[in-house]
Design an enzyme around this catalytic site. Structure first.
Site, PDB file in Angstrom:
ATOM      1  N   GLY A 194       0.928  -1.232  -0.039  1.00 49.08           N
ATOM      2  CA  GLY A 194      -0.176  -0.135  -0.039  1.00 49.08           C
ATOM      3  C   GLY A 194       0.818   1.205   0.117  1.00 49.08           C
ATOM      4  O   GLY A 194       1.972   1.342  -0.353  1.00 49.08           O
ATOM      5  N   SER A 195       0.334   2.257   0.644  1.00 50.83           N
ATOM      6  CA  SER A 195       1.228   3.623   0.335  1.00 50.83           C
ATOM      7  C   SER A 195       2.234   3.711   1.557  1.00 50.83           C
ATOM      8  O   SER A 195       2.064   3.222   2.626  1.00 50.83           O
ATOM      9  CB  SER A 195       0.117   4.726   0.436  1.00 50.83           C
ATOM     10  OG  SER A 195      -0.699   4.523   2.017  1.00 50.83           O
ATOM     11  N   PRO A 196       3.107   4.464   1.375  1.00 47.44           N
ATOM     12  CA  PRO A 196       4.079   4.961   2.305  1.00 47.44           C
ATOM     13  C   PRO A 196       3.361   5.568   3.658  1.00 47.44           C
ATOM     14  O   PRO A 196       3.937   4.847   4.743  1.00 47.44           O
ATOM     15  CB  PRO A 196       4.973   6.101   1.799  1.00 47.44           C
ATOM     16  CG  PRO A 196       4.866   5.584   0.272  1.00 47.44           C
ATOM     17  CD  PRO A 196       3.446   5.235   0.053  1.00 47.44           C
ATOM     18  N   GLY A 199       2.058   2.400   5.401  1.00 40.84           N
ATOM     19  CA  GLY A 199       3.352   1.744   5.780  1.00 40.84           C
ATOM     20  C   GLY A 199       3.758   2.082   6.966  1.00 40.84           C
ATOM     21  O   GLY A 199       4.274   1.296   7.906  1.00 40.84           O
ATOM     22  N   GLU A 216       5.537  -3.336   1.019  1.00 38.57           N
ATOM     23  CA  GLU A 216       5.680  -2.851  -0.571  1.00 38.57           C
ATOM     24  C   GLU A 216       4.707  -1.609  -0.798  1.00 38.57           C
ATOM     25  O   GLU A 216       3.700  -1.892  -0.809  1.00 38.57           O
ATOM     26  CB  GLU A 216       4.836  -4.077  -1.148  1.00 38.57           C
ATOM     27  CG  GLU A 216       5.895  -5.649  -1.217  1.00 38.57           C
ATOM     28  CD  GLU A 216       7.081  -5.453  -2.157  1.00 38.57           C
ATOM     29  OE1 GLU A 216       7.243  -4.378  -2.660  1.00 38.57           O
ATOM     30  OE2 GLU A 216       7.598  -6.460  -1.887  1.00 38.57           O
ATOM     31  N   CYS A 250       1.726   0.533  -9.159  1.00 38.56           N
ATOM     32  CA  CYS A 250       2.917   1.044  -8.077  1.00 38.56           C
ATOM     33  C   CYS A 250       4.123   1.265  -8.872  1.00 38.56           C
ATOM     34  O   CYS A 250       4.674   2.466  -8.571  1.00 38.56           O
ATOM     35  CB  CYS A 250       3.121   0.126  -7.073  1.00 38.56           C
ATOM     36  SG  CYS A 250       3.488  -1.670  -7.781  1.00 38.56           S
TER      37      CYS A 250
HETATM   38  P1  NAD Z   1      -3.401   2.196   1.174  1.00 35.90           P
HETATM   39  O1  NAD Z   1      -2.175   2.528   1.997  1.00 35.90           O
HETATM   40  O2  NAD Z   1      -4.315   3.373   1.222  1.00 35.90           O
HETATM   41  O3  NAD Z   1      -4.170   1.168   1.599  1.00 35.90           O
HETATM   42  C1  NAD Z   1      -3.494  -0.170   1.738  1.00 35.90           C
HETATM   43  C2  NAD Z   1      -4.533  -0.998   2.871  1.00 35.90           C
HETATM   44  O4  NAD Z   1      -4.224  -0.504   3.936  1.00 35.90           O
HETATM   45  C3  NAD Z   1      -5.882  -1.264   2.469  1.00 35.90           C
HETATM   46  O5  NAD Z   1      -6.260  -2.666   2.937  1.00 35.90           O
HETATM   47  C4  NAD Z   1      -6.446  -0.462   3.723  1.00 35.90           C
HETATM   48  O6  NAD Z   1      -7.797  -0.868   4.169  1.00 35.90           O
HETATM   49  C5  NAD Z   1      -5.526  -0.339   4.745  1.00 35.90           C
HETATM   50  N1  NAD Z   1      -5.547   1.182   5.166  1.00 35.90           N
HETATM   51  C6  NAD Z   1      -5.674   2.173   4.761  1.00 35.90           C
HETATM   52  N2  NAD Z   1      -5.631   3.498   5.514  1.00 35.90           N
HETATM   53  C7  NAD Z   1      -5.159   2.598   6.753  1.00 35.90           C
HETATM   54  C8  NAD Z   1      -4.947   3.446   8.067  1.00 35.90           C
HETATM   55  N3  NAD Z   1      -4.912   4.581   8.293  1.00 35.90           N
HETATM   56  N4  NAD Z   1      -4.567   2.431   8.915  1.00 35.90           N
HETATM   57  C9  NAD Z   1      -4.591   1.250   8.787  1.00 35.90           C
HETATM   58  N5  NAD Z   1      -4.858   0.569   7.740  1.00 35.90           N
HETATM   59  C10 NAD Z   1      -5.236   1.202   6.635  1.00 35.90           C
HETATM   60  O7  NAD Z   1      -3.011   2.026  -0.440  1.00 35.90           O
HETATM   61  P2  NAD Z   1      -3.850   1.803  -1.596  1.00 35.90           P
HETATM   62  O8  NAD Z   1      -4.704   3.114  -1.917  1.00 35.90           O
HETATM   63  O9  NAD Z   1      -4.882   0.789  -1.423  1.00 35.90           O
HETATM   64  O10 NAD Z   1      -2.994   1.555  -2.868  1.00 35.90           O
HETATM   65  C11 NAD Z   1      -2.295   2.244  -3.402  1.00 35.90           C
HETATM   66  C12 NAD Z   1      -0.686   2.336  -3.056  1.00 35.90           C
HETATM   67  O11 NAD Z   1      -0.107   1.257  -2.989  1.00 35.90           O
HETATM   68  C13 NAD Z   1       0.145   3.470  -3.610  1.00 35.90           C
HETATM   69  O12 NAD Z   1       1.038   3.951  -2.969  1.00 35.90           O
HETATM   70  C14 NAD Z   1       0.982   2.103  -4.458  1.00 35.90           C
HETATM   71  O13 NAD Z   1       2.278   2.640  -4.932  1.00 35.90           O
HETATM   72  C15 NAD Z   1       0.989   1.280  -3.581  1.00 35.90           C
HETATM   73  N6  NAD Z   1       1.424  -0.102  -4.019  1.00 35.90           N
HETATM   74  C16 NAD Z   1       2.626  -0.673  -3.888  1.00 35.90           C
HETATM   75  C17 NAD Z   1       2.808  -1.992  -4.490  1.00 35.90           C
HETATM   76  C18 NAD Z   1       4.271  -2.584  -4.400  1.00 35.90           C
HETATM   77  O14 NAD Z   1       4.204  -3.666  -4.796  1.00 35.90           O
HETATM   78  N7  NAD Z   1       5.223  -1.930  -4.088  1.00 35.90           N
HETATM   79  C19 NAD Z   1       1.748  -2.665  -5.234  1.00 35.90           C
HETATM   80  C20 NAD Z   1       0.684  -1.837  -5.580  1.00 35.90           C
HETATM   81  C21 NAD Z   1       0.222  -0.591  -4.946  1.00 35.90           C
END
Ligand code: NAD
Length: 474
Positions: A194-196, A199, A216, A250
């Site tokens: 997900g997002s930094p 993360g 990731e 990503c």
């Molecule tokens: P996100 O970080 O918003 O969400 C990812 C997960 O985290 C979801 O399941 C969500 O329910 C949970 N989440 C969201 N906010 C949260 C919080 N405050 N506390 C706890 N959990 C929370 O990411 P997204 O919008 O689903 O995906 C996009 C991001 O993911 C982009 O930054 C993209 O670059 C990255 N990404 C990385 C890879 C990789 O392999 N490196 C692959 C795909 C996407």
């Protein structure tokens, strides 16, 4: 599900899996391979269900689902099935002279109870890929798919409940609340994609019980086009990898750095490439069956704002720029005359907008990249191997591709992942197996002592002289 029921459910599954993870420590390669085969076959048999779920979530074209969700999941499973026995095998290590009389090896034990949290942008593949690694390493897994792609989330839940006992693999659906409750549990390993920003939350939570994490994440992956590059070829490859999945990838090229003297020619090739991809026979991109939509209104509005801000501050929309809020549509858009302080250059774009920045000296372009957080990927186009190598050595990125983009993601033998702000740890193939494993170093005493044993206390002058000799020798 109300909060109390959700909390109870998470506690129950966590405890069951924690206990079962002890049984899995001794699970054989054959058992794990059997599970992976069943998973592989289910995916193949339910190809149309997966396509339908993705289409219902954000109009993802069927063939794009085949290429970017189904194929990578199947190929990850096949590669793991083929190699798991060798990855699990105990590895003997050489014996240093001071350890004569002993033998030593590394054995790969499963980390234990794991949590896999997936994003929405490749919601099937990015849940199933890490799950394959978890199963191969002998871990249990709770999988939390993204709440933003509810049809795919429901399908993953169905698949897992048909294939696995809950004490081994289980899906917990939900949004923020479910994530927060899960992150509070003392998992042995968390694999988060997900997002930094999120993360950092994951890492903070895991630090409470010192669980290990694979993060990731994302970032602004640059493309550097050197003066000797084949511009037409670069434009074609950049357009096809940038606009697939509507730019919601990503590792998508985030922005392009090109020598100022070549910008206009490159942009004209880029326009041609976009027309070939999505505007065949003069149709508008909005009518193309091959171009998806932005996942939701929030992201649509965020992306629209990036275009508005850039235009207001003097950037030029060289291609695209049209939007339609009624269907979260944004045209493949190319923006020139972009300055580093525009909103489009501050965060990962994650949409079909491609800013082009000019440079006059390659070194200054590379220095500019080095002022930004380290990206997930870096792409460079040049006919000179020396120049490509120079670019890759002067910059830091999770992965890199020369004269193409994104392809490293599906290469089995390469570790995939970011560095610092774009991620911690690596995934895919053997690297995914290692991420869920503890490589345990085991030493076996065979004769009752080693060369260093006689040097233990009480210390005296004779022992000191032996140590003097040893220190000089080694
Ligand atoms: P996100 O970080 O918003 O969400 C990812 C997960 O985290 C979801 O399941 C969500 O329910 C949970 N989440 C969201 N906010 C949260 C919080 N405050 N506390 C706890 N959990 C929370 O990411 P997204 O919008 O689903 O995906 C996009 C991001 O993911 C982009 O930054 C993209 O670059 C990255 N990404 C990385 C890879 C990789 O392999 N490196 C692959 C795909 C996407």
């Amino acid at each position: 599900m109300d909060s109390k029921t959700l909390q109870d459910r998470i506690n129950q599954v966590f405890e069951q899996q924690k206990s079962h993870s002890l049984n899995l420590r001794t699970s054989s390669a054959d058992l794990r391979i059997g599970m992976l085969r069943r998973l592989h076959d289910w995916i193949l048999e339910h190809r149309q269900d997966i396509r339908d779920a993705l289409f219902a979530d954000y109009k993802k074209p069927n063939i794009e689902t085949d290429i970017t969700e189904i194929y990578p999941s199947l190929s990850e499973a096949k590669n793991t099935i083929k190699n798991l026995k060798s990855w699990m095998r105990v590895k003997r290590v050489p014996t240093p002279v001071t350890f004569l009389g002993t033998s030593a090896h590394i054995q790969y034990e499963p980390k234990g109870a794991s949590l896999i949290v997936a994003p929405w942008n490749y919601p099937f593949n990015l849940a199933i890929g890490p799950l394959i690694s978890a199963i191969s390493a002998g871990c249990t897994a709770i999988v939390k798919p993204s709440e933003m792609t509810p049809n795919t989330s429901a399908l993953i839940k169905r698949m897992i409940s048909e294939l696995f006992d809950e004490n081994h693999v289980c899906v917990i659906e939900g949004g923020l609340e479910a994530s927060q409750l899960l992150f509070a549990k003392p998992f042995d390993h968390i694999f988060f994609t997900g997002s930094p920003a999120v993360g950092k939350i994951v890492m903070r939570s895991a630090s409470e019980y010192l669980g290990s994490v694979t993060l990731e994440l994302g970032g602004k992956s640059p493309v550097v086009i050197a003066k000797d590059a084949d511009l037409k070829d670069a434009a074609r490859k950049i357009a096809s990898t940038k606009f697939i999945n509507c730019g919601q990838t990503c590792v998508a090229p985030d922005f392009v750095l090109i020598h100022a003297s070549m910008r206009d020619e490159f942009v004209s090739y880029l326009k041609e490439s976009i027309e070939t991809l999505y505007e065949t026979d003069g149709q508008a991109a909005i009518d193309s069956k091959d171009f998806g939509r932005i996942v939701n209104e929030r992201h649509f509005n965020r992306l629209k704002e990036l275009i508005t801000d850039a235009k207001a501050r003097g950037a030029v929309v060289a291609k695209g720029g049209k939007t339609d809020a009624s269907q979260n549509f944004i045209e493949p858009t190319v923006i020139t005359h972009v300055k580093p302080d525009m909103m489009v250059m501050l965060d990962e774009i994650f949409g079909p907008i491609l800013p082009i920045l000019d440079y006059t000296e390659l070194d200054k372009a590379l220095s500019f990249i080095n002022t930004m957080p380290k990206p997930l990927a870096l792409y460079a186009f040049s006919k000179s191997d020396k120049k490509l190598s120079y670019i890759f050595h002067k910059t830091s990125s999770g992965g890199a591709v020369a004269n193409d983009c994104v392809l490293h993601f599906i290469h089995h033998e390469l570790p995939f992942g970011g560095v610092n702000n774009s991620g911690i740890g690596k995934s895919h193939g053997h690297y995914g197996f290692l991420e869920f494993s503890n490589p345990k170093g085991v030493l076996k005493q065979r004769v009752g002592f080693t060369a260093v044993t006689p040097l233990f206390p009480p210390y005296n002058r004779a022992k000191e002289m032996i140590i003097d000799g040893l220190l000089k020798w080694f």
